[in-house]
Each structure stands twice: as structure tokens, then as C-alpha cells.
Enzyme design. Structure first.
Site, short mmCIF file in Angstrom:
data_model
loop_
_atom_site.label_atom_id
_atom_site.label_comp_id
_atom_site.label_asym_id
_atom_site.label_seq_id
_atom_site.Cartn_x
_atom_site.Cartn_y
_atom_site.Cartn_z
N GLU A 117 -11.77 -50.14 -88.93
CA GLU A 117 -12.07 -48.72 -88.69
C GLU A 117 -11.76 -48.35 -87.24
OE1 GLU A 117 -15.50 -47.48 -91.78
OE2 GLU A 117 -16.11 -49.01 -90.34
N GLU A 137 -16.58 -53.86 -97.75
CA GLU A 137 -17.99 -53.45 -97.95
C GLU A 137 -18.44 -53.46 -99.41
OE1 GLU A 137 -16.79 -51.90 -93.93
OE2 GLU A 137 -15.82 -52.10 -95.88
#
Length: 263
Positions: A117, A137
Site C-alpha cells: 500500500e 489480508e
């Protein structure tokens, strides 16, 4: 001639005045450079300081050691942080995107979760061949929470974003490059050299023109075409009045290299 700047949580900031760079190093190699909540909360501050420093023209993000850029966040910590706080993590991760300076992510090995990210919020991603990108995730019963779903989807489209994120899939460097997630893939031996070459290229430009160019390009994600073109035109008009543009035109006419000052 590297000067180290004050300590953060397993993050080193090194300035190289000669090259006009600052390098932010994720420095926890024995743990694949995982990024703690504290470290994450320090990003805006680190960038605020570098953004104000006129001797820093380009910012580089990299991971210590040779196994990882960063394998992501410190998983157990997520249960200790209040949900309201978790909802605002993306603000820190977006610090490279807000910076008026070009930011290069120097990637290798594991580039997972918040590591990816963070890299996606940079302007350039130069990657070694062994780089693996993932937003894993889903394996935790969770989703990316610092801009991962949105930045990946904007960069590669929904089909690929869903293939990657809904399956927690690890994308090797060559595939990631074909998708448009990476700027360039080079051998591990050439990684430093490639980043250096890009830095040399960027510092020759007008810092002011680069800043405005980055703003206009970032706006392209958010704005309809007509508004984007309007914004570009205004920015173009603004740069027309700068010393750097006069110098650029003069240098072109005189067949010499321009000397830009950021004025």
C-alpha cells in the site's frame, strides 16, 4: 556523506546532500521489515519534514536486508487498536502521494500488505526480479485498509484487482509489471544502479514543474476529463510565469542544458 536523521520505530531516514536525496529505510530485516502501528503513525511526520527540506529533491523508500521491502503490518497489533483509529490508517500511508517531491519505491522480495500500500502511494516502483506483491489480508478474515483495494483497482482495473485481492494472491514481478503495478523490473544486482539513474534524471528537472506535474497527474484519478483538462490548463498557465520556464526556453534556444532553481 550520508547523514542519519533522528530515530523512528525501526525506520531510518538517511540524507545524501550530494545526490539531493532522502532515503526512508524500513529497518527490521530479521522480521521482514514489518511496519508497526507506531511506525505507520510516523509517516506523515517523516514526510512533512522531508517535504520542507530544500536540499532533498527526491525521496526513496526501501527495505533493509535483501529479503523484503516490507512483508506488511504487525498482525497481532490490529486487535489492540481501536476500530475508529483503524479507519484512518490510509492518511499516513498516502504521505508519499501528498509529497510535492517525486517518491521512488525500491522494491525487492516480500512487498505485502501495508508495504505494498505504501509502495502504491509512491510515484515510481522500481523492482528487483525477486519481488512478490500481495495484499494477503483475506487470509486473516480481513481486507486491506490503507488504500490497497482502491489504488490497485485504479492501477490495474477490477478484473485483476479482484483476482489478486479476493484470492490473496502473490503476484510475481514480471506479471505485476505487465499489469502496470510496477514501473520497471531489473535484476537484483542492478536495483541500486537503476534507482540512482532515475534519481539523476529527476533532479535535473525543475522541482516546481515536477511538483505541479505530480499534482495534475494525481488529480486525473479523481476528476472527470473536462475538469482535469481545465486544471492542466491552469497549471500550464501558472508555470508559464516561472523563472524555470524562461531558463528552459533559453537553454533550448542556446542548445545547452538548463539549470533549474525551482523559482
Amino acid at each position: 556523506n550520508m547523514e542519519a536523521v533522528k530515530q523512528y520505530d525501526h525506520i531510518r531516514v538517511e540524507k545524501n546532500p550530494e545526490k539531493k536525496t532522502a532515503t526512508i529505510v524500513f529497518d527490521r530485516p530479521e522480521k521482514m521489515n514489518f511496519i508497526s502501528m507506531l511506525a505507520r503513525s510516523q509517516f506523515s511526520q517523516i514526510f512533512d519534514e522531508l517535504n520542507k527540506d530544500h536540499d532533498v529533491r527526491v525521496i526513496i523508500l526501501k527495505g533493509e536486508g535483501d529479503k523484503a521491502f516490507s512483508a506488511g503490518g504487525n498482525i497481532p497489533e490490529f486487535l489492540e487498536v481501536h476500530q475508529e483509529e483503524l479507519s484512518h490508517l490510509a492518511v499516513n500511508v498516502a504521505a508519499p502521494e501528498r509529497s510535492p517531491k517525486p517518491v521512488i519505491a525500491q522494491l525487492q522480495g516480500y512487498t505485502f500488505g501495508v508495504g505494498l500500500e505504501m509502495a502504491m502511494a509512491c510515484d515510481f516502483r522500481i523492482a528487483a526480479e525477486d519481488t512478490l506483491l500481495a495484499l494477503p489480508e483475506m487470509n486473516l478474515g480481513m481486507i486491506p485498509g490503507s488504500g490497497g483495494t482502491q489504488r490497485v483497482a485504479k492501477a490495474v482495473g477490477l478484473t485483476r484487482a479482484k483476482d489478486m485481492i479476493m484470492r490473496a494472491r502473490r503476484i510475481p514481478a514480471d506479471e505485476a509489471y505487465q499489469w502496470g503495478l510496477l514501473t520497471k523490473v531489473v535484476s537484483k544486482a542492478d536495483l541500486e544502479k537503476e534507482v540512482d539513474a532515475l534519481v539523476d534524471e529527476l533532479v535535473k528537472f525543475s522541482p516546481l514543474a515536477l511538483k505541479v506535474c505530480k499534482e495534475v497527474l494525481n488529480a486525473a484519478e479523481e476528476t472527470p476529463l473536462s475538469a482535469g483538462i481545465e486544471l492542466e490548463g491552469k497549471a500550464y498557465g501558472l508555470l508559464r510565469t516561472t523563472e524555470d520556464f524562461k531558463e528552459g526556453v533559453a537553454a533550448f534556444a542556446e542548445k545547452r542544458k538548463p539549470h533549474f532553481t525551482g523559482q
